[in-house]
Design a protein around this motif. Structure first.
Motif, mmCIF file in Angstrom:
data_model
loop_
_atom_site.group_PDB
_atom_site.id
_atom_site.type_symbol
_atom_site.label_atom_id
_atom_site.label_comp_id
_atom_site.label_asym_id
_atom_site.label_seq_id
_atom_site.Cartn_x
_atom_site.Cartn_y
_atom_site.Cartn_z
ATOM 1 N N GLN A 1 1.463 11.700 -9.551
ATOM 2 C CA GLN A 1 0.760 12.985 -9.502
ATOM 3 C C GLN A 1 1.752 14.131 -9.679
ATOM 4 O OE1 GLN A 1 -1.373 13.071 -5.874
ATOM 5 N NE2 GLN A 1 -3.090 11.892 -6.654
ATOM 6 N N GLU A 2 2.863 13.973 -8.938
ATOM 7 C CA GLU A 2 3.904 15.020 -8.989
ATOM 8 C C GLU A 2 4.380 15.201 -10.427
ATOM 9 O OE1 GLU A 2 6.217 17.647 -6.541
ATOM 10 O OE2 GLU A 2 4.436 16.465 -6.209
ATOM 11 N N LEU A 3 4.613 14.020 -11.045
ATOM 12 C CA LEU A 3 5.119 14.037 -12.419
ATOM 13 C C LEU A 3 4.105 14.682 -13.363
ATOM 14 C CD1 LEU A 3 7.674 12.824 -13.807
ATOM 15 C CD2 LEU A 3 6.164 11.073 -14.684
ATOM 16 N N GLU A 4 2.825 14.253 -13.160
ATOM 17 C CA GLU A 4 1.781 14.802 -14.020
ATOM 18 C C GLU A 4 1.711 16.318 -13.858
ATOM 19 O OE1 GLU A 4 -1.822 12.724 -13.145
ATOM 20 O OE2 GLU A 4 -1.110 10.941 -14.174
ATOM 21 N N LYS A 5 1.821 16.756 -12.567
ATOM 22 C CA LYS A 5 1.756 18.192 -12.301
ATOM 23 C C LYS A 5 2.894 18.903 -13.036
ATOM 24 C CE LYS A 5 2.299 20.428 -8.324
ATOM 25 N NZ LYS A 5 2.395 20.386 -6.868
ATOM 26 N N ARG A 6 4.089 18.266 -12.902
ATOM 27 C CA ARG A 6 5.252 18.902 -13.526
ATOM 28 C C ARG A 6 5.100 18.943 -15.039
ATOM 29 N NH1 ARG A 6 9.089 16.520 -10.060
ATOM 30 N NH2 ARG A 6 9.987 15.314 -11.729
ATOM 31 N N VAL A 7 4.552 17.807 -15.565
ATOM 32 C CA VAL A 7 4.367 17.748 -17.023
ATOM 33 C C VAL A 7 3.395 18.842 -17.472
ATOM 34 C CG1 VAL A 7 3.323 16.370 -18.852
ATOM 35 C CG2 VAL A 7 4.979 15.343 -17.350
ATOM 36 N N MET B 1 0.841 -1.201 0.000
ATOM 37 C CA MET B 1 0.000 0.000 0.000
ATOM 38 C C MET B 1 0.879 1.256 0.000
ATOM 39 S SD MET B 1 -2.971 -1.263 -0.088
ATOM 40 C CE MET B 1 -4.308 -0.268 0.448
ATOM 41 N N ASP B 2 1.923 1.172 0.868
ATOM 42 C CA ASP B 2 2.838 2.324 0.957
ATOM 43 C C ASP B 2 3.429 2.615 -0.405
ATOM 44 O OD1 ASP B 2 2.307 2.567 3.551
ATOM 45 O OD2 ASP B 2 4.266 1.935 4.321
ATOM 46 N N ARG B 3 3.848 1.518 -1.073
ATOM 47 C CA ARG B 3 4.505 1.720 -2.364
ATOM 48 C C ARG B 3 3.522 2.295 -3.391
ATOM 49 N NH1 ARG B 3 7.050 -3.321 -4.508
ATOM 50 N NH2 ARG B 3 5.404 -3.153 -6.043
ATOM 51 N N ILE B 4 2.291 1.756 -3.336
ATOM 52 C CA ILE B 4 1.271 2.255 -4.268
ATOM 53 C C ILE B 4 1.040 3.738 -4.019
ATOM 54 C CG2 ILE B 4 -1.203 2.194 -4.709
ATOM 55 C CD1 ILE B 4 -1.081 -0.750 -4.742
ATOM 56 N N ASP B 5 0.948 4.091 -2.699
ATOM 57 C CA ASP B 5 0.756 5.502 -2.339
ATOM 58 C C ASP B 5 1.900 6.339 -2.897
ATOM 59 O OD1 ASP B 5 -1.541 5.095 -1.094
ATOM 60 O OD2 ASP B 5 -0.871 5.577 0.934
#
Ligand code: ADP
Length: 587
Positions: free
Chosen positions: A304-310, A293-297
């Motif tokens: 999300q971070e990547l998408e935001k940056r993109v 779960m931690d890894r999925i999170d």
């Protein structure tokens, strides 16, 4: 911690296991008990009717009739012994009505019953009373435990004696064997009469009443007169009991609790180990799950971070792109403006050149025209004086001059036609002379001294005849313009040299020279320091363009001793056809 977790889970398991093993043991023991009781009862029933039957035998009745007759006594003794041997009974004996033993199967043994009185035993009194006498007891003489059956022997209605059969019970005890379960058989007093544990024998399992104690003393069923109490720990034994109504006995099987304890402990241990393993597994799975779960999170967060940056980057890029687009558009517009401006410039340049040249052209054409006129007038006079030869040479000169005029016009036409001929071989000196000739009148009016330092041999350069003359004319005119600003002496130097596959022509004047601003901008179209009527600022711009078109170069500079120094760099060409040099009529 783990133990605390396990205990509540293991407690029901232990309880269940106990119940299970207890039930199983109880089932087994019940069967054993049933079997034992059936066996015991079977043994007793076998002998139950025997005293009655034996009491009817004439040989035995005969003894009661005449107890002192030896022969009948011996017969009876033998008979009883035979029957005892055949039936397996321990002892059989015949008593008279007073309880004296007259004959017995053990008459010939050391502990023979014959002659002994057993009237104190309850079976005797019961038999005499007409019932079937029953009694358990340890033989007072044999010290063997047995069960006694007694029946009355009657002569018509009168009881004349009693017949007793003693059954050995020691034997049923030895049958039990060496099992962990123990046998316990108590009589109506609660005293142990048969048991697999010798130390329990003849002990009282419950407190005895006074009457019972007294009876025990009276009838002596046990080797002891006051049985010691037997206290069994009810927690240590699993007890099963069955009552035998007809004898008033209770048969019990006592199984030690330790028997099931070991099995229960094993079950609990296995259960505990299984539970432990399960809990560990569960823990492991939970841990794995948490990690997962931690890894999925973490990954989702990263995505999300990547998408935001993109998205941010895309927005940046889009902004940049639109800026670039607008810039490109601006550039294109500027480029178009420039092209248009350049076109206009070229056109204006041409017009200007034509304009500035028109004076020179008309002058150039006027010169030969004037010469032609004077040659023609001369020829007329010469013809009048009959000097035909001189007149002929004048006409020849006229013809040459007209040819030259035609050539000039042809070249002008070529220039106007946007002359794009491949560079041809042009002789430098004649071109220079032509240019000088066009300006000769003005030069002389200004009293400009011309210093020529040109090689004798013709210098051939790659150029267009007209274009070269155009350039030279412009440069010389500029020099004269500059010299007007200066007082005498005014000088104009012309020199040339051949070097590195190039011809260099130097035009120097002792005018004011280029100002630094003029030096930087003189090639720009419309740059001029002169008044509008004097200059358009197109001369050097056109010269520069033409020189470049010829593969040469125009260099602007000032001489160290003052005045401008212009250098024309031209490519050397192969010697070509010479255009006839015009004689300078004004020279
Ligand atoms: P214009 O002669 O119509 O002014 P040019 O392009 O021929 O245009 O010359 C540009 C400028 O260069 C002139 O106005 C002048 O200031 C300078 N210049 C040209 N030739 C000379 C020279 N020989 N001596 C000094 N200045 C010169």
């Amino acid at each position: 911690m783990l133990a605390v977790c396990l205990a509540p889970l293991l407690w029901p398991l232990q309880h269940l296991a106990e119940r299970y093993y207890q039930d199983e043991l109880a089932g087994q023991n019940r069967q054993t008990l049933d079997l034992y009781v059936a066996n015991l009862l079977g043994t007793l029933h076998r002998y139950e009717t025997l005293p009655q039957i034996l009491g009817d035998l004439p040989a035995l009745r005969a003894v009661l009739a005449d107890p002192l007759r030896l022969e009948t006594l011996t017969n009876a003794n033998r008979l009883l012994k035979d029957i005892a041997t055949q039936t397996g009974a321990e002892v059989m004996y015949l008593m008279d009505a007073n309880g004296n033993t007259l004959a017995a199967s053990n008459w010939d043994k050391r502990d023979s019953f014959v002659g002994r009185n057993f009237a104190f035993r309850p079976y005797f009194s019961e038999a005499i009373a007409g019932h079937l006498g029953r009694f358990f007891g340890q033989g007072t003489t044999s010290a063997k435990r047995g069960y006694f059956f007694a029946a009355a022997v009657r002569d018509r209605d009168k009881v004349i004696g009693a017949l007793v059969v003693k059954v050995d019970l020691d034997h049923t005890e030895t049958l039990w064997g060496k099992t962990p379960e123990q046998l316990l058989l108590t009589d109506h007093n609660g005293v142990v009469i048969l048991t697999s544990r010798p130390d329990w024998r003849f002990r009282a399992t419950r407190p005895l009443s006074d009457a019972e104690r007294a009876a025990i003393v009276a009838i002596q069923p046990y080797p002891t007169q006051s049985p010691k109490p037997l206290s069994l720990d009810p927690k240590a034994w699993l007890t099963q009991t069955q009552a035998i109504e007809e004898t008033g006995w209770q048969v019990s099987i006592l199984a030690p609790r330790t028997l099931i304890d070991r099995s229960v402990r094993t079950v609990v241990a296995i259960g505990g180990a299984t539970l432990l393993v399960l809990m560990l597994l569960l823990g492991l799975i939970m841990q794995r799950r948490r990690h997962y779960m931690d890894r999925i999170d973490f990954e989702a967060h990263g995505r999300q971070e990547l998408e935001k940056r993109v998205i941010e980057r895309t927005a940046d890029l889009e902004g940049l792109n639109s800026r670039l687009k607008s810039e490109v558009l601006e550039r294109e517009q500027a480029q178009q403006e420039l092209v248009r401006a350049q076109d206009e410039l070229v056109q204006a340049g041409k017009l200007s050149v034509l304009g500035t040249m028109s004076a020179s052209i008309s002058h150039e054409l006027n010169q030969p025209l004037a010469a032609i006129r004077s040659y023609a007038e001369n020829a007329e006079i010469l013809l009048d004086h009959q000097r035909t030869d001189d007149a002929r040479s004048n006409l020849k000169l006229i013809s040459e001059l007209t040819g030259r005029m035609a050539s000039i016009i042809a070249h002008l036409r070529a220039f106007a036609r946007r002359d794009r001929h491949a560079p041809e071989s042009v002789a430098l000196q004649p071109a220079l002379d032509d240019a000088l000739a066009l300006l000769a009148k003005r030069r002389r009016a200004m009293a400009v001294e011309l210093v020529r330092d040109l090689p004798e041999a013709t210098l051939w350069v790659q150029a267009g005849e007209t274009r070269l003359r155009q350039v030279l004319g412009n440069l010389l005119a500029n020099a004269l313009d500059a010299l007007t600003e200066k007082a005498n002496p005014r000088k104009l130097w012309l020199s040339a040299e051949q070097r590195d596959g190039n011809v260099y022509l130097y035009i120097r004047d002792n005018g004011p020279g280029f100002t630094s601003q003029a030096m930087a901008r003189a090639r720009e179209p419309f740059f001029t320091t002169k008044t509008r009527t004097q200059g358009l600022g197109l001369g050097l711009a056109i010269c520069d363009t033409l020189m470049r078109a010829l593969g040469g170069e125009l260099l602007l500079g000032n001489h160290p001793e003052g005045g401008a120094l212009l250098t024309l760099q031209l490519r050397i060409a192969k010697p070509g056809a010479t255009l006839p040099t015009s004689e300078d009529p004004s020279a």
